[in-house]
Design a protein around this motif. Structure first.
Motif, PDB file in Angstrom:
ATOM      1  N   GLY A  91       0.793  -1.220   0.000  1.00  0.00           N
ATOM      2  CA  GLY A  91       0.000   0.000   0.000  1.00  0.00           C
ATOM      3  C   GLY A  91       0.823   1.267   0.000  1.00  0.00           C
ATOM      4  N   SER A  92       2.117   1.200   0.083  1.00  0.00           N
ATOM      5  CA  SER A  92       2.940   2.406   0.028  1.00  0.00           C
ATOM      6  C   SER A  92       3.081   2.876  -1.412  1.00  0.00           C
ATOM      7  N   VAL A  93       3.287   4.187  -1.596  1.00  0.00           N
ATOM      8  CA  VAL A  93       3.370   4.772  -2.931  1.00  0.00           C
ATOM      9  C   VAL A  93       4.761   4.574  -3.502  1.00  0.00           C
ATOM     10  N   LEU A  94       4.828   4.026  -4.710  1.00  0.00           N
ATOM     11  CA  LEU A  94       6.101   3.900  -5.390  1.00  0.00           C
ATOM     12  C   LEU A  94       6.342   5.128  -6.261  1.00  0.00           C
ATOM     13  N   TRP A  95       5.421   5.411  -7.155  1.00  0.00           N
ATOM     14  CA  TRP A  95       5.518   6.614  -8.001  1.00  0.00           C
ATOM     15  C   TRP A  95       4.241   7.434  -7.812  1.00  0.00           C
ATOM     16  N   PRO A  96       4.286   8.565  -7.213  1.00  0.00           N
ATOM     17  CA  PRO A  96       3.074   9.359  -6.943  1.00  0.00           C
ATOM     18  C   PRO A  96       2.574  10.069  -8.197  1.00  0.00           C
ATOM     19  N   SER A  97       1.347  10.571  -8.105  1.00  0.00           N
ATOM     20  CA  SER A  97       0.736  11.317  -9.208  1.00  0.00           C
ATOM     21  C   SER A  97       1.461  12.640  -9.377  1.00  0.00           C
ATOM     22  N   PRO A  98       1.830  13.005 -10.595  1.00  0.00           N
ATOM     23  CA  PRO A  98       2.566  14.255 -10.805  1.00  0.00           C
ATOM     24  C   PRO A  98       1.686  15.504 -10.673  1.00  0.00           C
ATOM     25  N   SER A  99       0.367  15.351 -10.717  1.00  0.00           N
ATOM     26  CA  SER A  99      -0.480  16.544 -10.717  1.00  0.00           C
ATOM     27  C   SER A  99      -0.945  16.921  -9.325  1.00  0.00           C
TER      28      SER A  99
END
Length: 460
Positions: A91-99
């Motif tokens: 559940g951890s974020v690997l690549w977050p949303s750029p916006s």
């Protein structure tokens, strides 16, 4: 009182109800179909977006981590407004949303293959897709993408608003069209109704108009015409029988009366026989009057327009009739008074002897049903181009339930009136004479207070 609603109105209402129900069903079906198509299109868009993301990640699985993160940011920025992220299995974020870093993504758990969620973020609804992906470098991952649904919901709202806005307009148009069609279809019914109302006992030879449309209305008109033909034959036979019977009975009655009168002149007739002969003479005279009235009505039925109308002074006829009634009323102590208008003469188109008969029938009835020391008032006046002849008495009056039927043949009212000698044909003859002169007889009566007959003539 039961409210009467025309067939055209009921058809219009039913047409409007059926149209409205059909419009609602059609609108609901179209709205559900549009919603399903928009939802399917949004699901397909997100699935294809995740497919392209998977292809990109497979192509650069052996690339450095920083390069792969940059490629993801470029992809996310170029598609879907940046609404995409990559999560690890925990559940951890690997690549977050750029916006946006505060987008409310749903919790990521164990995703077996692919699933969709609806969430509310940034003040609007979103559709989210989650798909499991195994990366050689990072192991099991979860690819997530989101697409706003505001445009779809706005389109559905506009469609719903358009349906509700057009419904009243189309309903009015459909009801107006339905009313026009029903009135056009039922037009022959109105013509048949008018024709039926104009046909009476004296014009049974007339027939209803038949529209050659081949429908039920044509069959109805033809059936009514067949019925009128049968009625005409039956009524003609009845009229002929009445006329023949009345004519044939005149001879025996005259002979009976003559024999009784001759026998009465014999000097050796005893008192009881004399009384019986007087009764025979009286009843024969009454029967002769009845037969004459029946013959007169029979002739009126067979020749309704046999009278020749010419200018007649109605005031002179009324004055002569009242003079005779005054003499007869004096025998019963009944006062007969006459009030003529200011006009010296009132000319009407009429048949003099028939008008005298009409007046005398009304006067005779008034004298018969007025007790001693009563009064009978006759008046004649000019009123707005009409001559009003009134005969008013202080007699026993007529019950309200009997007033509409007093002009029927042989109709006798309550027992108190039936005790007075008469055949029940006098007012029928008076009504026929008035109709022949295009006049109207009006009756106003109160039990125990008297009656008033008003005949309205059109002045010549």
């Amino acid at each position: 009182m039961r409210r009467v609603i025309s067939i055209s109105t009921r058809l219009t209402v039913w047409f409007g109800v059926i149209f409205l129900a059909g419009w609602v069903l059609f609108g609901a079906a179209m709205w559900l179909n549009l919603q399903r198509n928009l939802s399917a299109e949004r699901h397909l868009t997100l699935s294809r977006r995740i497919d392209r993301l998977q292809e990109m990640m497979r192509r650069n699985e052996r690339a450095p981590a920083a390069s792969r993160a940059g490629d993801f940011r470029d992809f996310a920025t170029a598609t879907g407004g940046g609404r995409a992220e990559v999560f690890r299995a925990d559940g951890s974020v690997l690549w977050p949303s750029p916006s946006s870093t505060d987008f409310s993504w749903p919790p990521v758990g164990n995703v077996s293959s692919e699933s969709f969620f609806s969430i509310h973020a940034e003040g609007q609804p979103y559709l989210v897709i989650e798909r499991s992906f195994r990366d050689e470098a990072w192991g099991p991952l979860v690819l997530v993408a989101a697409a706003p649904q505001a445009a779809n919901l706005e389109l559905l709202a506009e469609f719903r608003h358009g349906m509700f806005t057009l419904a009243p307009v189309l309903l009015l148009i459909s009801m107006a069209g339905g009313y026009w069609m029903s009135r056009r279809a039922l037009g022959p019914v109105d013509r048949i109704t008018v024709a039926v109302r104009s046909i009476g006992i004296r014009n049974l030879s007339e027939r209803l108009p038949v529209s050659r449309s081949g429908d039920e209305l044509e069959r109805l008109a033809e059936t009514c015409n067949d019925m009128l033909a049968r009625l005409e034959v039956a009524v003609l036979k009845l009229k002929q029988f009445t006329a023949d019977a009345s004519h044939e009975l005149r001879g025996p009655l005259s002979l009976t009366r003559t024999i009784a009168e001759v026998a009465l002149r014999q000097p050796d007739v005893d008192a009881s026989s004399r009384e019986a002969l007087n009764a025979i003479i009286e009843e024969s005279a009454n029967a002769a009057v009845l037969l004459e009235q029946m013959l007169e009505l029979a002739r009126a039925d067979s020749e309704p327009t046999s009278l020749i109308l010419e200018p007649v002074d109605l005031a002179e006829i009324v004055a002569d009739g009242c003079a005779m009634a005054t003499t007869l009323g004096a025998r019963k102590n009944i006062e007969v008074s006459l009030a003529l208008g200011t006009s010296p003469a009132l000319m009407v188109l009429g048949h003099a002897s028939s008008l005298r008969r009409l007046l005398w029938i009304l006067l005779d009835n008034a004298l018969k049903y007025t007790p001693s020391f009563g009064h009978v008032r006759v008046s004649l006046e000019n009123s707005a181009g009409h001559a009003l002849l009134r005969v008013e008495d202080s007699g026993i009056g007529i019950a309200p339930g009997d007033v509409p039927r007093i002009f029927d043949r042989f109709y006798r009212a309550d027992p108190s009136r039936a005790q007075v000698e008469g055949s029940g044909l006098g007012l029928s003859i008076a009504k026929w004479i008035a109709d022949t002169h295009h006049a109207e007889i009006q009756v106003s009566s109160h039990e125990g207070q008297g009656s008033r007959f008003t005949v309205v003539f059109t002045l010549a």
